[in-house]
Design a protein around this motif. Structure first.
Motif, mmCIF file in Angstrom:
data_model
loop_
_atom_site.group_PDB
_atom_site.id
_atom_site.type_symbol
_atom_site.label_atom_id
_atom_site.label_comp_id
_atom_site.label_asym_id
_atom_site.label_seq_id
_atom_site.Cartn_x
_atom_site.Cartn_y
_atom_site.Cartn_z
ATOM 1 N N ASN A 107 0.913 -1.347 0.112
ATOM 2 C CA ASN A 107 0.086 -0.018 -0.086
ATOM 3 C C ASN A 107 0.865 1.283 0.047
ATOM 4 O O ASN A 107 2.116 0.992 0.047
ATOM 5 C CB ASN A 107 -1.024 0.062 1.169
ATOM 6 C CG ASN A 107 -0.162 -0.133 2.553
ATOM 7 O OD1 ASN A 107 0.678 0.780 2.714
ATOM 8 N ND2 ASN A 107 -0.852 -0.772 3.389
ATOM 9 N N ARG A 108 0.366 2.345 0.137
ATOM 10 C CA ARG A 108 1.107 3.733 0.011
ATOM 11 C C ARG A 108 2.139 3.889 1.192
ATOM 12 O O ARG A 108 3.044 4.707 1.144
ATOM 13 C CB ARG A 108 0.261 4.812 0.014
ATOM 14 C CG ARG A 108 -0.755 5.343 0.825
ATOM 15 C CD ARG A 108 -1.724 6.097 0.715
ATOM 16 N NE ARG A 108 -3.006 5.660 1.037
ATOM 17 C CZ ARG A 108 -4.055 6.208 0.833
ATOM 18 N NH1 ARG A 108 -4.062 7.286 0.239
ATOM 19 N NH2 ARG A 108 -5.216 5.556 0.938
ATOM 20 N N ASP A 109 1.900 3.056 2.181
ATOM 21 C CA ASP A 109 2.748 3.191 3.422
ATOM 22 C C ASP A 109 3.907 2.006 3.410
ATOM 23 O O ASP A 109 4.833 2.265 3.930
ATOM 24 C CB ASP A 109 2.028 3.087 4.540
ATOM 25 C CG ASP A 109 0.794 4.089 4.851
ATOM 26 O OD1 ASP A 109 1.261 5.345 4.414
ATOM 27 O OD2 ASP A 109 -0.117 3.763 5.312
ATOM 28 N N PRO B 29 4.989 5.727 -3.287
ATOM 29 C CA PRO B 29 3.431 5.831 -2.838
ATOM 30 C C PRO B 29 2.542 5.598 -4.151
ATOM 31 O O PRO B 29 1.423 4.904 -3.851
ATOM 32 C CB PRO B 29 3.400 7.159 -2.177
ATOM 33 C CG PRO B 29 4.866 7.580 -1.819
ATOM 34 C CD PRO B 29 5.793 7.014 -2.893
ATOM 35 N N ARG C 280 -0.702 2.902 -3.938
ATOM 36 C CA ARG C 280 -1.894 3.553 -3.808
ATOM 37 C C ARG C 280 -2.737 2.676 -5.239
ATOM 38 O O ARG C 280 -3.865 2.356 -5.233
ATOM 39 C CB ARG C 280 -2.027 4.869 -4.474
ATOM 40 C CG ARG C 280 -3.504 5.716 -4.450
ATOM 41 C CD ARG C 280 -3.917 5.460 -3.099
ATOM 42 N NE ARG C 280 -5.485 6.059 -3.464
ATOM 43 C CZ ARG C 280 -6.654 5.675 -2.907
ATOM 44 N NH1 ARG C 280 -6.601 4.580 -1.942
ATOM 45 N NH2 ARG C 280 -7.700 6.297 -3.021
#
Length: 177
Positions: free
Chosen positions: A141-143, A148, A152
């Motif tokens: 995921n973006r984290d 990022p 996403r």
């Protein structure tokens, strides 16, 4: 798993009560992954619960139902064949269960074994977050990725996959007995 004792944890949760939560949840989890889920098995989830694996990102019990009711339509066989459990108390009435496990599937007549880590966040006795990390790797995921946008895109793809599955599975309707 931890021994059953009457001691209190640092957050005031009774250890015996904590183990009772897991003992209540695990048979339902085995049914979900074993392609034998019924409506009763989903009562372990809070109404706003989420489920996520590398293919899907579900929000709410109806979408979680769609995700698991799909298993017998895709696999000739599916089940958790062994598991170990760790627990982390995260606050009053909150616990995280980390279930290292081996899952077995039959795909087009071929046996496929997968090592995963199921992470359940439980609040007040109900699962609020359920993640399945294949090969014990965190979900992208973006984290968790370096770019990022790529993370996403992975989130959006899982969400789209879930919405298509949800529509295909009649929006989480329970199968007729």
């Amino acid at each position: 798993m931890a021994q059953m004792t009457k001691e209190k944890t640092e957050h005031g949760t009774d250890k015996q009560q904590l183990e009772g939560i897991f003992e209540r949840i695990m048979p339902h989890l085995l049914n979900l992954y074993g392609s034998t889920a019924t409506a009763k098995d989903f009562e372990m989830y809070a109404p706003h619960a989420t489920f996520e694996d590398p293919l899907m990102r579900a929000h709410g019990v109806d979408q979680i139902k769609s995700a698991f009711y799909t298993l017998p339509k895709v696999f000739g066989e599916s089940k958790i064949v062994e598991y170990t459990v760790k627990e982390n108390i995260t606050g009053p009435g909150k616990v995280e269960f980390i279930i290292d496990n081996k899952q077995h599937y039959k795909v087009f007549g071929k046996d496929v074994d997968l090592t995963t880590q199921i992470r359940l966040n439980v609040e007040d006795g109900k699962v609020v977050r359920h993640e399945d990390w294949w090969d014990k790797k965190p979900l992208k995921n973006r984290d968790t990725v370096n770019i990022p946008f790529v993370g996403r895109a992975a989130e959006v793809t899982r969400r789209g996959s879930m919405l298509l599955t949800h529509a295909f599975m009649s929006f989480g309707k329970d199968p007729k007995p």
